[in-house]
Design a protein around this motif. Structure first.
Motif, PDB file in Angstrom:
ATOM      1  N   VAL A 101     -57.420  -3.652  14.384  1.00 16.85           N
ATOM      2  CA  VAL A 101     -57.396  -4.900  13.624  1.00 16.85           C
ATOM      3  C   VAL A 101     -57.864  -4.669  12.183  1.00 16.85           C
ATOM      4  O   VAL A 101     -57.311  -5.251  11.236  1.00 16.85           O
ATOM      5  CB  VAL A 101     -58.271  -5.959  14.325  1.00 16.85           C
ATOM      6  CG1 VAL A 101     -58.331  -7.235  13.500  1.00 16.85           C
ATOM      7  CG2 VAL A 101     -57.727  -6.256  15.716  1.00 16.85           C
ATOM      8  N   ALA A 102     -58.856  -3.786  11.996  1.00 16.06           N
ATOM      9  CA  ALA A 102     -59.345  -3.513  10.646  1.00 16.06           C
ATOM     10  C   ALA A 102     -58.258  -2.875   9.784  1.00 16.06           C
ATOM     11  O   ALA A 102     -58.072  -3.242   8.613  1.00 16.06           O
ATOM     12  CB  ALA A 102     -60.570  -2.601  10.723  1.00 16.06           C
TER      13      ALA A 102
ATOM     14  N   LYS B  91     -54.300 -14.234  12.483  1.00 12.41           N
ATOM     15  CA  LYS B  91     -55.705 -14.120  12.080  1.00 12.41           C
ATOM     16  C   LYS B  91     -56.132 -12.666  12.219  1.00 12.41           C
ATOM     17  O   LYS B  91     -56.488 -12.211  13.305  1.00 12.41           O
ATOM     18  CB  LYS B  91     -56.597 -15.002  12.965  1.00 12.41           C
ATOM     19  CG  LYS B  91     -56.399 -16.489  12.767  1.00 12.41           C
ATOM     20  CD  LYS B  91     -57.339 -17.264  13.679  1.00 12.41           C
ATOM     21  CE  LYS B  91     -57.135 -18.770  13.526  1.00 12.41           C
ATOM     22  NZ  LYS B  91     -58.015 -19.528  14.452  1.00 12.41           N
ATOM     23  N   VAL B  92     -56.050 -11.949  11.120  1.00  9.30           N
ATOM     24  CA  VAL B  92     -56.447 -10.540  11.146  1.00  9.30           C
ATOM     25  C   VAL B  92     -57.907 -10.468  10.722  1.00  9.30           C
ATOM     26  O   VAL B  92     -58.238 -10.203   9.573  1.00  9.30           O
ATOM     27  CB  VAL B  92     -55.542  -9.696  10.233  1.00  9.30           C
ATOM     28  CG1 VAL B  92     -55.858  -8.221  10.394  1.00  9.30           C
ATOM     29  CG2 VAL B  92     -54.083  -9.952  10.538  1.00  9.30           C
ATOM     30  N   SER B  93     -58.790 -10.751  11.650  1.00 12.70           N
ATOM     31  CA  SER B  93     -60.221 -10.783  11.371  1.00 12.70           C
ATOM     32  C   SER B  93     -60.947  -9.990  12.443  1.00 12.70           C
ATOM     33  O   SER B  93     -60.840 -10.288  13.638  1.00 12.70           O
ATOM     34  CB  SER B  93     -60.737 -12.231  11.342  1.00 12.70           C
ATOM     35  OG  SER B  93     -62.143 -12.266  11.269  1.00 12.70           O
TER      36      SER B  93
ATOM     37  N   PRO C  50     -51.410  -4.876   5.938  1.00  8.94           N
ATOM     38  CA  PRO C  50     -50.663  -5.826   6.796  1.00  8.94           C
ATOM     39  C   PRO C  50     -49.267  -5.351   7.154  1.00  8.94           C
ATOM     40  O   PRO C  50     -48.719  -5.771   8.176  1.00  8.94           O
ATOM     41  CB  PRO C  50     -50.607  -7.102   5.937  1.00  8.94           C
ATOM     42  CG  PRO C  50     -51.701  -6.940   4.928  1.00  8.94           C
ATOM     43  CD  PRO C  50     -51.817  -5.477   4.659  1.00  8.94           C
TER      44      PRO C  50
ATOM     45  N   LYS D 228     -55.092  -3.216  10.263  1.00  2.00           N
ATOM     46  CA  LYS D 228     -54.102  -4.282  10.038  1.00  2.00           C
ATOM     47  C   LYS D 228     -54.561  -5.214   8.921  1.00  2.00           C
ATOM     48  O   LYS D 228     -53.740  -5.731   8.152  1.00  2.00           O
ATOM     49  CB  LYS D 228     -53.913  -5.065  11.348  1.00  2.00           C
ATOM     50  CG  LYS D 228     -52.750  -6.026  11.339  1.00  2.00           C
ATOM     51  CD  LYS D 228     -51.433  -5.313  11.476  1.00  2.00           C
ATOM     52  CE  LYS D 228     -50.280  -6.303  11.627  1.00  2.00           C
ATOM     53  NZ  LYS D 228     -48.980  -5.635  11.634  1.00  2.00           N
ATOM     54  N   GLN D 229     -55.869  -5.414   8.814  1.00  2.12           N
ATOM     55  CA  GLN D 229     -56.405  -6.287   7.772  1.00  2.12           C
ATOM     56  C   GLN D 229     -56.225  -5.658   6.390  1.00  2.12           C
ATOM     57  O   GLN D 229     -55.939  -6.350   5.413  1.00  2.12           O
ATOM     58  CB  GLN D 229     -57.888  -6.564   8.048  1.00  2.12           C
ATOM     59  CG  GLN D 229     -58.509  -7.624   7.153  1.00  2.12           C
ATOM     60  CD  GLN D 229     -59.911  -7.986   7.609  1.00  2.12           C
ATOM     61  OE1 GLN D 229     -60.321  -7.639   8.712  1.00  2.12           O
ATOM     62  NE2 GLN D 229     -60.648  -8.684   6.762  1.00  2.12           N
TER      63      GLN D 229
END
Length: 814
Positions: free
Chosen positions: A342-343, A314-316, A349, A345-346
């Protein structure tokens, strides 16, 4: 060795140096000749029809022997036959005639030629004595045992020996035809007395028979063991065949199960080929062999790994933010950096190789942040504690052939997580060790390198495993002990100490509910006021994190549980006035440092791996001869700071109001309390200088002030590190004013807003500025008139508020 020779005339003849061979008289033997000098000597003997002298070479490695390289006694022999062999070798058949003594070598080129004195054989007596007859019979019996034990010995040898009654000939014949060391045979050859020669042979033959007996015994045991194994193997094979006919085979089922696992796993081609090869080896191993056990263990470990298995990530940013806010209060900059990760990574990917390193004092939430990240991103979590690990095999694993071999901690963590994309938490990476078993920090270089870890090889697996999908998060108390190459592979995120307000919110929202649940209490049964929590933070704890605070809350819960159970109390409410009943006498008095103005005592600020600390500097002046004594378990850097401060004071004694001859008539004692704690570092210079000037002039130091910075001989104030932790320590101990180097003004942006608002920062560039701000000599009339602290505070507010712009002149950036 006998030297009693009966010599006859000396004759000259070709000589051959024998390597590893001894020829005896009255014995016919053939051997191969390869050296040119030996072949030419044979040809010369054949052409002249004369004898050739065969003498042993002492060192078989010498290619061009001289007289010193040859034994003294050899054998005069006749050449019977020469046969040319492939490869320029010659096979020759010779017959020994008599013993001979080498007098000298007359030539060495193109072949050896020697002057030889023939040694005539001793004529045997007409009748053997009883002792001689007993010796011969014993020799016959012993030689018979030898022929039975020795491999490839012709039975004709024994018959030939039994047919002779000459002890000398028997000794020569047996020595020629049995396997003995060359020097032992040479010893037999050099013994001229037949009976003594037979005695020596008997002793040597006894040793050879004993050796052959032991060898035969060992071979029989090995043969019996092999026969037993073969018998068991045949029986098991028969049993296996019968079980297969009955459909009850176990091993076949086991092998078939391995084949199904290999076929069903998402293995790379290289790994599949390796495991198939190892399985084929396993099928050929006998039941119960050690090799089969090693192969089974290897296949089990490899097939248990989650090849190709991943969790849906869950990349949120919102989900991670929600999880971090639920589990942690404050730490805004840390949360912001994690959300940026994380951003990215979103949006990308496939981005790999990012390793986060959370650095901060104990108890500030480094490990729990990593756990929250794993939960929010739906990654499995595997934690590896690296504290005290000093064996490289802990990271890379052991070779599978070793007893008790196992994979390294990285592969075990992957297996524990059950997926190829877990979050692996490498805890306490700054406490890695190193010894003769290798350097685990160097082994981690491959693990944490995004360019290499896609083909990470564990010593146990022997096949590459892809670690590029793994998210590595490391924790440390300090980066000083982390090797620089390893630190370069990580992005450092610093977690600073908590303020008292943050500790209050953490205790209310997280720690107290957690402890109530652990102790079986409800919110109605135990209520703790905010004032009580603040008092616990101020008077019962002194830490950067919240671990001791959590323990104090646990102690309150235990005592409350005791009252609920014993006294049947329905509800307990705890305020700051009741804390002593539950926690005892307070341990700390944070405001104590700011209550009075003292002479020769200055509050310094120190940095440690567990946060900042307030460090007092005490200076006492006594009549003496100018000695300076430094105590308090100080390091070399702090001792140098004290000497630099003293030199500065001596050079500026007129301006500072210090007697110019104080270094002749006064002794200075500089002391740092708590002598059991080692102290070192380049940031105590201005504190020592201020304490010395205060003690020498009798001027008190302002109350509620602390300082940090290094001083030079010229009075310059140099920048320092660890400002965030030091200011937090000042705030925690009730300090109101902090003097820092002007070059550290840029670091004020990193300090917590609560601390910045509570503290008054004074930026200085020279030591005289420090003294003007720290000493109260300018406001002595106001203090003497009973004005208390207000005049001093007023002067601070009106005069002692320099800014970066006000101190822009003559700055030194170091």
């Amino acid at each position: 060795m006998s030297k009693e020779w009966n010599l006859t005339d000396v004759s000259t003849m070709p000589a051959i140096a024998l390597r590893g061979l001894t020829v005896f008289p009255n014995v016919m033997i053939h051997f191969e000749v390869a050296r040119d000098i030996s072949i030419k000597a044979l040809e010369e003997a054949m052409n002249t029809g004369g004898p050739v002298f065969l003498v042993g070479q002492q060192d078989i490695g010498v290619e061009q022997p001289e007289q010193k390289d040859l034994f003294t006694v050899g054998t005069v022999s006749n050449v019977r036959q020469i046969l040319r062999m492939p490869g320029d070798n010659v096979r020759v058949l010779v017959e020994g005639q008599s013993r001979g003594r080498l007098v000298q070598l007359t030539r060495t080129e193109p072949y050896l030629e020697a002057e030889v004195q023939a040694i005539p054989a001793e004529e045997p007596g007409s009748r053997a004595t009883a002792k001689q007859e007993a010796l011969m019979r014993s020799t016959y019996e012993l030689f018979q045992q030898y022929t039975e034990l020795a491999p490839k010995v012709s039975p004709d040898l024994l018959i030939h020996v039994l047919a002779s009654q000459d002890p000398g000939y028997i000794a020569d014949y047996i020595a020629q035809n049995i396997a003995m060391r060359n020097r032992d045979k040479q010893e037999i050859l050099e013994e001229l007395r037949p009976v003594r020669r037979l005695e020596k042979l008997y002793r040597l033959l006894e040793r050879e028979v004993e050796i052959l007996s032991l060898d035969a015994e060992i071979q029989n045991k090995a043969r019996d063991q092999i026969s037993g194994h073969q018998r068991d193997y045949y029986l098991r094979e028969q049993m296996k065949a019968i079980q297969q006919e009955l459909g009850e085979g176990e091993d076949s089922d086991e092998f078939e199960e391995y084949r199904k696992k290999i076929a069903g796993a998402q293995l790379p081609d290289q790994v599949r080929e390796k495991l198939t090869k190892e399985l084929n080896r396993l099928t050929k191993q006998p039941f119960g062999s050690s090799e089969a056990t090693v192969l089974r263990s290897y296949l089990d470990v490899c097939l248990e790994l989650p090849w190709g298995k991943t969790t849906k990530e869950k990349v949120s940013v919102s989900a991670v933010k929600k999880a971090l806010d639920q589990d942690h209060f404050g730490l805004e900059k840390v949360k912001e950096r994690i959300l940026e990760f994380v951003a990215v990574k979103q949006l990308a990917p496939d981005l790999k190789g990012q390793v986060l390193c959370l650095v901060g004092p104990p108890g500030v939430g480094k490990t729990s942040i990593a756990m929250s990240m794993a939960r929010a991103m739906n990654r499995k979590l595997a934690r590896i504690s690296l504290g005290g690990v000093s064996d490289e095999a802990e990271i890379r694993g052991h070779r599978k052939t070793y007893v008790g071999a196992m994979p390294g901690r990285i592969i075990n963590a992957i297996n524990q997580a059950g997926s190829c994309n877990p979050l692996i938490l490498l805890d306490e990476i700054d406490k890695l060790g190193s010894d003769h078993r290798g350097d685990p920090a160097s082994a981690l270089l491959e693990v944490l390198d995004g360019e290499q870890n896609a083909t990470f090889r564990d010593n146990f697996l022997e096949v590459p495993f892809d670690l590029s999908e793994v998210l590595f998060v490391t924790t440390a108390n300090t980066t000083d002990t982390i090797p620089r190459p390893l630190l370069d592979r990580m992005e450092v995120i610093e977690l600073s100490s908590y303020t008292d307000e943050e500790k209050l919110q953490i205790a209310k929202k997280h720690l107290l509910p957690k402890e109530l649940k652990r102790h079986g209490l409800t919110r109605q049964q135990l209520k703790v006021s905010d004032g009580a929590i603040r008092e616990i933070i101020a008077s019962y704890t002194r830490e950067s994190g919240v671990r001791i605070l959590e323990r104090k809350l646990a102690a309150i819960c235990r005592k409350a549980a005791m009252q609920v159970v014993s006294n049947d109390v329905k509800s307990i409410r705890i305020t700051e006035k009741q804390l002593q009943k539950f926690l005892g006498v307070p341990r700390y008095y944070p405001e104590r440092q700011a209550l009075e103005e003292r002479v020769g005592v200055v509050n310094g600020l120190a940095w440690t791996s567990v946060g900042g600390e307030l460090l007092e500097v005490e200076v006492n002046v006594v009549p003496g001869s100018g000695k300076v004594e430094l105590t308090g378990n100080l390091g070399d850097v702090m001792k140098e700071s004290a000497h630099a401060a003293l030199s500065y004071i001596r050079s500026q004694s007129d301006r500072l109001g210090v007697p110019s001859d104080f270094y002749k008539e006064k002794d200075l004692h500089v002391h740092f309390p708590e002598g059991a704690v080692p102290k070192d570092g380049p940031s105590a210079g201005i504190a020592i200088t201020t304490a010395m000037v205060s003690a020498l002039t009798g001027t008190p130091v302002r109350r509620g002030i602390a300082m940090t910075g290094e001083v030079t001989l010229r009075g310059r104030v140099l920048p320092i590190g660890g400002l965030k932790e030091k200011t937090m320590a000042a705030f925690r101990n009730g300090i109101k004013t902090v003097i820092i180097p002007a070059d550290n003004g840029k670091d004020l942006e990193e300090i917590d807003q609560t601390v910045r608002k509570a503290l008054h920062f004074i930026l200085v560039e020279r030591a005289d500025q420090v003294l003007d701000q720290a000493l109260v000599r300018n406001v002595i009339p106001a203090v003497e008139s009973g004005g208390g602290s207000k005049p001093a505070r007023k002067e601070q507010e009106t005069v002692l508020v320099p800014t970066v712009q006000d101190q822009s002149a003559a700055r030194l950036r170091l």
